[in-house]
Design a protein around this motif. Structure first.
Motif, PDB file in Angstrom:
ATOM      1  N   PHE A  22       0.852  -1.186   0.000  1.00 29.08           N
ATOM      2  CA  PHE A  22       0.000   0.000   0.000  1.00 29.08           C
ATOM      3  C   PHE A  22       0.889   1.239   0.000  1.00 29.08           C
ATOM      4  O   PHE A  22       1.758   1.402   0.866  1.00 29.08           O
ATOM      5  N   PHE A  23       0.657   2.099  -0.971  1.00 27.55           N
ATOM      6  CA  PHE A  23       1.416   3.335  -1.067  1.00 27.55           C
ATOM      7  C   PHE A  23       0.617   4.464  -0.423  1.00 27.55           C
ATOM      8  O   PHE A  23      -0.545   4.291  -0.045  1.00 27.55           O
ATOM      9  N   ASP A  24       1.249   5.629  -0.285  1.00 27.15           N
ATOM     10  CA  ASP A  24       0.599   6.715   0.453  1.00 27.15           C
ATOM     11  C   ASP A  24      -0.790   7.023  -0.093  1.00 27.15           C
ATOM     12  O   ASP A  24      -1.718   7.310   0.673  1.00 27.15           O
ATOM     13  N   ALA A  25      -0.939   6.967  -1.411  1.00 21.88           N
ATOM     14  CA  ALA A  25      -2.239   7.277  -2.010  1.00 21.88           C
ATOM     15  C   ALA A  25      -3.291   6.234  -1.653  1.00 21.88           C
ATOM     16  O   ALA A  25      -4.500   6.517  -1.730  1.00 21.88           O
ATOM     17  N   ASP A  26      -2.849   5.032  -1.242  1.00 23.94           N
ATOM     18  CA  ASP A  26      -3.788   3.967  -0.901  1.00 23.94           C
ATOM     19  C   ASP A  26      -4.208   4.014   0.566  1.00 23.94           C
ATOM     20  O   ASP A  26      -5.170   3.341   0.951  1.00 23.94           O
ATOM     21  N   LEU A  27      -3.475   4.740   1.388  1.00 22.24           N
ATOM     22  CA  LEU A  27      -3.729   4.765   2.820  1.00 22.24           C
ATOM     23  C   LEU A  27      -4.762   5.841   3.174  1.00 22.24           C
ATOM     24  O   LEU A  27      -5.104   6.698   2.355  1.00 22.24           O
ATOM     25  N   VAL A  28      -5.236   5.775   4.422  1.00 27.26           N
ATOM     26  CA  VAL A  28      -6.244   6.720   4.906  1.00 27.26           C
ATOM     27  C   VAL A  28      -5.567   7.683   5.873  1.00 27.26           C
ATOM     28  O   VAL A  28      -4.822   7.261   6.764  1.00 27.26           O
ATOM     29  N   GLN A  29      -5.850   8.955   5.700  1.00 25.15           N
ATOM     30  CA  GLN A  29      -5.268   9.976   6.575  1.00 25.15           C
ATOM     31  C   GLN A  29      -6.205  10.267   7.732  1.00 25.15           C
ATOM     32  O   GLN A  29      -7.389  10.547   7.534  1.00 25.15           O
ATOM     33  N   THR A  30      -5.682  10.188   8.955  1.00 25.30           N
ATOM     34  CA  THR A  30      -6.483  10.457  10.155  1.00 25.30           C
ATOM     35  C   THR A  30      -6.574  11.967  10.376  1.00 25.30           C
ATOM     36  O   THR A  30      -5.822  12.742   9.779  1.00 25.30           O
ATOM     37  N   PRO A  31      -7.490  12.400  11.235  1.00 24.59           N
ATOM     38  CA  PRO A  31      -7.575  13.837  11.546  1.00 24.59           C
ATOM     39  C   PRO A  31      -6.264  14.401  12.072  1.00 24.59           C
ATOM     40  O   PRO A  31      -5.977  15.584  11.892  1.00 24.59           O
ATOM     41  N   GLY A  32      -5.445  13.566  12.702  1.00 23.96           N
ATOM     42  CA  GLY A  32      -4.165  14.036  13.213  1.00 23.96           C
ATOM     43  C   GLY A  32      -3.069  14.072  12.160  1.00 23.96           C
ATOM     44  O   GLY A  32      -1.937  14.455  12.454  1.00 23.96           O
ATOM     45  N   GLY A  33      -3.384  13.637  10.934  1.00 25.63           N
ATOM     46  CA  GLY A  33      -2.413  13.683   9.853  1.00 25.63           C
ATOM     47  C   GLY A  33      -1.664  12.396   9.628  1.00 25.63           C
ATOM     48  O   GLY A  33      -0.840  12.321   8.717  1.00 25.63           O
ATOM     49  N   ASP A  34      -1.888  11.349  10.441  1.00 23.56           N
ATOM     50  CA  ASP A  34      -1.200  10.078  10.249  1.00 23.56           C
ATOM     51  C   ASP A  34      -1.858   9.282   9.128  1.00 23.56           C
ATOM     52  O   ASP A  34      -3.067   9.410   8.865  1.00 23.56           O
ATOM     53  N   LEU A  35      -1.056   8.405   8.488  1.00 26.69           N
ATOM     54  CA  LEU A  35      -1.567   7.524   7.452  1.00 26.69           C
ATOM     55  C   LEU A  35      -1.735   6.127   8.039  1.00 26.69           C
ATOM     56  O   LEU A  35      -0.808   5.588   8.641  1.00 26.69           O
ATOM     57  N   VAL A  36      -2.927   5.552   7.844  1.00 24.72           N
ATOM     58  CA  VAL A  36      -3.229   4.236   8.404  1.00 24.72           C
ATOM     59  C   VAL A  36      -3.782   3.339   7.304  1.00 24.72           C
ATOM     60  O   VAL A  36      -4.165   3.794   6.222  1.00 24.72           O
ATOM     61  N   CYS A  37      -3.805   2.030   7.599  1.00 21.29           N
ATOM     62  CA  CYS A  37      -4.298   1.057   6.628  1.00 21.29           C
ATOM     63  C   CYS A  37      -5.785   1.269   6.362  1.00 21.29           C
ATOM     64  O   CYS A  37      -6.553   1.612   7.266  1.00 21.29           O
ATOM     65  N   PRO A  38      -6.217   1.053   5.134  1.00 21.31           N
ATOM     66  CA  PRO A  38      -7.616   1.317   4.773  1.00 21.31           C
ATOM     67  C   PRO A  38      -8.564   0.243   5.300  1.00 21.31           C
ATOM     68  O   PRO A  38      -8.129  -0.850   5.694  1.00 21.31           O
ATOM     69  N   PRO A  39      -9.859   0.526   5.328  1.00 24.98           N
ATOM     70  CA  PRO A  39     -10.863  -0.477   5.735  1.00 24.98           C
ATOM     71  C   PRO A  39     -10.772  -1.710   4.844  1.00 24.98           C
ATOM     72  O   PRO A  39     -10.408  -1.635   3.675  1.00 24.98           O
ATOM     73  N   GLY A  40     -11.089  -2.862   5.449  1.00 25.51           N
ATOM     74  CA  GLY A  40     -11.063  -4.114   4.711  1.00 25.51           C
ATOM     75  C   GLY A  40      -9.747  -4.845   4.780  1.00 25.51           C
ATOM     76  O   GLY A  40      -9.638  -5.974   4.282  1.00 25.51           O
ATOM     77  N   THR A  41      -8.728  -4.216   5.373  1.00 26.20           N
ATOM     78  CA  THR A  41      -7.431  -4.875   5.552  1.00 26.20           C
ATOM     79  C   THR A  41      -7.317  -5.360   6.987  1.00 26.20           C
ATOM     80  O   THR A  41      -7.967  -4.820   7.893  1.00 26.20           O
ATOM     81  N   PRO A  42      -6.501  -6.392   7.250  1.00 25.60           N
ATOM     82  CA  PRO A  42      -6.370  -6.915   8.624  1.00 25.60           C
ATOM     83  C   PRO A  42      -5.921  -5.863   9.638  1.00 25.60           C
ATOM     84  O   PRO A  42      -6.188  -6.013  10.826  1.00 25.60           O
ATOM     85  N   MET A  43      -5.214  -4.821   9.185  1.00 29.80           N
ATOM     86  CA  MET A  43      -4.733  -3.788  10.105  1.00 29.80           C
ATOM     87  C   MET A  43      -5.405  -2.447   9.831  1.00 29.80           C
ATOM     88  O   MET A  43      -4.796  -1.384   9.985  1.00 29.80           O
ATOM     89  N   ALA A  44      -6.690  -2.503   9.474  1.00 33.35           N
ATOM     90  CA  ALA A  44      -7.433  -1.277   9.179  1.00 33.35           C
ATOM     91  C   ALA A  44      -7.367  -0.316  10.368  1.00 33.35           C
ATOM     92  O   ALA A  44      -7.552  -0.710  11.518  1.00 33.35           O
ATOM     93  N   GLY A  45      -7.092   0.955  10.082  1.00 35.49           N
ATOM     94  CA  GLY A  45      -7.016   1.976  11.118  1.00 35.49           C
ATOM     95  C   GLY A  45      -5.706   2.004  11.871  1.00 35.49           C
ATOM     96  O   GLY A  45      -5.508   2.858  12.742  1.00 35.49           O
TER      97      GLY A  45
END
Length: 880
Positions: free
Chosen positions: A682-705
């Motif tokens: 997963f590259f940066d464009a594939d990840l989800v950005q939190t309100p705090g600015g961190d990038l986390v794994c997207p929904p549907g993955t074993p490490m979502a959030g």
């Protein structure tokens, strides 16, 4: 002169295998280089009325006139390198078209025609094959050999997959040392120069008996580094800004105000009267006088240097020449080096700090020394602000090579121990067939400290990150060849090659903020590698007519690689990983003599670099193999001598299909740590950005959030490399020599999706597109018969870029082009027994960068690798 005569005597035996035979006079007077070179000695130039001389090379394992060899090859004699001040492999990049050689201590980065190996892990084989007297050097570590007492250096450009098949993806560098002659000759040379440079070189060649000759050579080099390491607190006091180091800043303590998300404490300053006892005691400590005395810098704020050298080496050769048909040379050599770490300068400081860095500073640095995050940034958005910023033109840094947080010392520098033995046998079986055997054994041990050869590489006194790297390498090689001529028209070579190497790589990596926060423990590599290569090869040249020849070559390779990964604290795999592959490389070419002095040629050839395994896995499933790299090269060439051999022009144009081309990309693993498969990267464009600015794994993955795990998969990013190379040499008058070289290359890819990891932005240049060199020398004949030779050389390197190659580089990612001028004035005595040379490198004191990049794993600056400032030296040599 002695080297040229040795070369002649070595080859004077009749060997029917060679169709292009060296002219004795050419060898006796030394060689002019093909393009970018010149007649090696002043008197030799006049001996032929200024005509350029023939060069004899063995790039195809037989003696041939360079101008009749259908290869893009540059050759350099010992004297040619000497008059240009070329003493190490890293300097060859100034002379060879489309060569890209960057110094990095004892481990230079070497590339030709856009194919560069920038990783020294044993997982990766060099893209350019290095051979010393026929022995393949299997590691990039320790590759910056001193070119002492050599006969010549040949640089073959383009893949050499048949005759030099061991990972000669980009080309091959062949170093041929001078052989014993038993002629009771020798020399001694002393050099003194800037930064306390002292070099000693010597050789003697004697006959032990009628048939046994011995040649002993040695070199010792010492020089202080040109990057000063300064004590930060001392320097701030000296410059009248002690408050930057905590003295008089009004901070006299710290109080806890909370905890980080990782449970570590966070502090805020306790302010007191500026200059009070509490204030002055709560600051970064200055080194004690006893410490300064111990390292030999009792005065001022200097604690040593980066890039100082201290190395010694020697070689002993025994030669048996008791037969007209058999020639045996036994050789043993050793090199010991204990130099400074290579070091870096601060290209830019930080304009902001990550949350992790701020938690570390506020949790550990502030309560100990009273320093706040603003100390590191200067409290502004200017990357050239902050207490640790130094103008890089000052060649100064604040690294002390120890850790002030826990009193650890990492001042290991660069230590290399390299030795080997070899046996070379040449036998004429008949007038038309000969046998060659090369057997060798080598060992290499090295110790390095720090990132990019420094403790931390970010120019601050804090040990943000440190490495301690121990590397051990052994290798065994056997090669046997038969060379011959059949039917009066067919020159042929057949042979077999065996290579076995074993490597142990021990690396300790500690990132201080992450260790303090409990996120990441010390990473300890204890990895082992085994590589076994077996190959057979055949090479033929069929002379269809006196002017037309057809070249064909094949090499079949069987290679096995074993990787035992053991990264204590992170990842331990009990079962070794294995790969096995076979490979067939080929070459096909035509060459035609337009006249006796001019030829054209065309060729197609392949080359490869071995596959391997991901060297920096963070989870068990990330230990994945990556493919071997392959190149298919098309080349057209022209070689010609004009104006009664006073002008030489060689041109080569190439088009190379580089597929697979393997690159590492930064990504995130969103599968669990112990998953059997890391899943898609997963590259940066594939990840989800939190309100705090961190990038986390997207929904549907074993490490979502969750942040996921670092993942550096290797992908294929095919491309096309094409370009042109020009080499010119001219002797317009008997005593004037001019030279010029040009290399130009371009990389193209069919990938148009900017989001693809295989995409490369058109403006991203991993290697400069253009490099050039030029030289001029005139030989003045003095009244006493001596010769005074002034010489000026220029070398130009175009710009290249750093950073993410998938996006357009900004001005901060462009490494500017530069031109360096070197000057030399040489006096040669009438009897040619004395020679004195005054040399100046970087005559205009140009400040330039070899490279810069964001520090791996963080840090408080963008480090850069600068070139050396202006340096002078005086050498005196006595022949006897």
């Amino acid at each position: 002169m002695h080297l040229a005569l040795s070369l002649f005597e070595d080859r004077i035996r009749s060997r029917g295998k060679a169709r292009c035979r060296p002219r004795p006079l050419a060898l006796a007077v030394g060689a002019a280089l093909v393009g970018g070179a010149f007649v090696t000695g002043p008197q030799q130039a006049r001996a032929q009325g200024g005509a350029l001389e023939e060069i004899v090379v063995t790039s195809r394992y037989r003696e041939e006139n360079m101008q009749q060899t259908p290869l893009a090859v540059s050759a350099f004699t010992a004297e040619t390198l000497e008059v240009r001040g070329i003493t190490e492999i890293e300097n060859l990049g100034d002379l060879v078209p489309n060569a890209f050689i960057r110094p990095s201590g004892t481990t230079p980065f070497v590339g030709i025609r856009g194919k560069i190996n920038g990783d020294v892990f044993a997982n990766f084989e060099p893209t350019t094959a290095l051979y010393i007297d026929g022995t393949y050097w299997g590691r990039q570590v320790g590759m910056n050999f001193d070119l002492y007492d050599i006969d010549r250096v040949e640089v073959l450009r383009g893949p050499q997959g048949t005759l030099f098949g061991k990972n000669a993806l980009a080309g091959a560098i062949r170093i041929v040392t001078a052989r014993p002659q038993g002629d009771d000759t020798g020399y001694a040379e002393l050099t003194y120069g800037d930064y306390n440079q002292v070099e000693l070189r010597g050789m003697f060649d004697v006959a032990l008996s009628e048939n046994w000759y011995m040649r002993v050579t040695g070199v010792s080099k010492k020089q202080d580094g040109y990057i000063d390491r300064l004590d930060w607190a001392c320097q701030m006091k000296l410059e009248g800004t002690p408050e930057l180091a905590g003295y008089g800043d009004g901070i006299g303590g710290a109080t806890q105000v909370g905890v980080s998300p990782f449970g570590t404490p966070i502090y805020e300053p306790v302010y007191v009267e500026p200059g009070s006892e509490a204030d002055m005691a709560f600051a970064f400590p200055e080194r004690q006088q006893t410490q300064k005395d111990e390292i030999g810098h009792p005065d001022g704020c200097s604690f040593g240097t980066f890039r100082g050298t201290d190395s010694q080496g020697g070689r002993v050769q025994l030669r048996w020449a008791g037969s007209d048909t058999v020639d045996v040379v036994m050789s043993a050599d050793v090199t010991e080096e204990d130099s400074d770490a290579f070091g870096a300068l601060m290209y830019q400081g930080p304009s902001s700090l990550s949350a992790l860095d701020q938690w570390w500073i506020r949790g550990e640095v502030l309560p100990r020394y009273g320093l706040t995050p603003e100390t590191f940034t200067g409290g502004t958005a200017d990357p050239r602000d902050g207490a640790f910023w130094r103008d890089p033109r000052s060649y100064q840094v604040f690294e002390t090579l120890d850790d002030p947080m826990n009193d650890q010392d990492f001042d290991k520098g660069a230590q290399v121990r390299n030795w080997g033995v070899s046996l070379n046998v040449e036998a004429d079986l008949t007038d038309l067939m000969s046998l060659t055997y090369i057997g060798s054994y080598r060992e290499l041990g090295s110790d390095f400290s720090g990132r990019s050869g420094t403790t931390q590489g970010d120019s601050t006194p804090f040990d943000y990150i440190h490495n301690y790297d121990t590397f051990d390498h052994t290798q065994l090689q056997h090669e046997v060849r038969l060379d011959g001529t059949s039917f009066g028209k067919l020159d042929w070579t057949v042979g077999a090659f065996y290579f076995d190497s074993k490597d142990q790589n021990h690396v300790n990596v500690e990132i201080e903020p992450l260790t303090f926060l409990g996120i990441f423990p010390t990473k300890i590599h204890r990895d082992r590698f085994i590589n076994t290569n077996r190959s057979v090869f055949a090479h033929t040249v069929f002379h269809a007519t006196d002017d037309l020849a057809v070249t064909g070559g094949l090499r079949w390779t069987d290679e096995e690689r074993i990787y035992q990964i053991n990264q204590l604290g992170i990842l331990v795999l009990n079962d070794p990983l294995e790969t096995a592959a076979t490979r067939t490389d080929w070459k096909l070419g035509l060459d035609y003599n337009l006249t006796d002095e001019r030829m054209v040629y065309a060729s197609m050839a392949t080359g490869f670099r071995s596959e391997g395994f991901q060297p920096r896995p963070w989870t068990p499933s990330q230990v994945l193999p990556f493919d071997q790299e392959e190149v298919l090269s098309y080349e057209l060439g022209y070689k010609g001598d004009f104006l009664d051999n006073r002008l030489r022009m060689n041109i080569a144009a190439f088009y190379e299909e580089y597929d697979p081309r393997v690159i590492s990309v930064g990504a995130t693993q969103c599968n669990l740590f112990d998953a059997e498969d890391p899943g898609p990267p997963f590259f940066d464009a594939d990840l989800v950005q939190t309100p705090g600015g961190d990038l986390v794994c997207p929904p549907g993955t074993p490490m979502a959030g969750q942040p996921g795990f670092n993942f550096s998969p290797y992908v294929s990013a095919p491309g096309i490399v094409q370009g042109i190379e020009i080499e010119l040499t001219a002797n317009p008058t008997d005593n004037l020599t001019l030279s010029y070289t040009l290399g130009h290359n371009q990389f193209e890819t069919d990938e148009t999706d900017p989001d693809s990891p295989a995409y490369r932005h058109p403006d991203a240049l991993l290697q400069p597109e253009t490099n050039m060199s030029a030289g001029i020398q005139y030989d003045f004949v003095l009244g006493n018969g001596g010769i005074l030779s002034p010489r000026l050389d220029a070398a130009y390197q175009g710009q290249n870029t750093t950073g993410d190659p998938t996006i357009a580089p900004t001005s901060e990612n462009i490494i500017p082009s530069y031109t360096l001028y070197n000057a030399r004035l040489t006096y040669l005595s009438p009897a040619e027994t004395w020679r004195a040379s005054l040399a100046v490198r970087n005559l205009t004191d140009e400040f330039y960068w070899y490279a810069f990049a964001s520090p791996t794993g963080g840090g408080f600056s963008v480090p850069g690798s600068p070139g050396a400032p202006r340096m002078w030296s005086l050498s005196v040599r006595r022949e006897f």
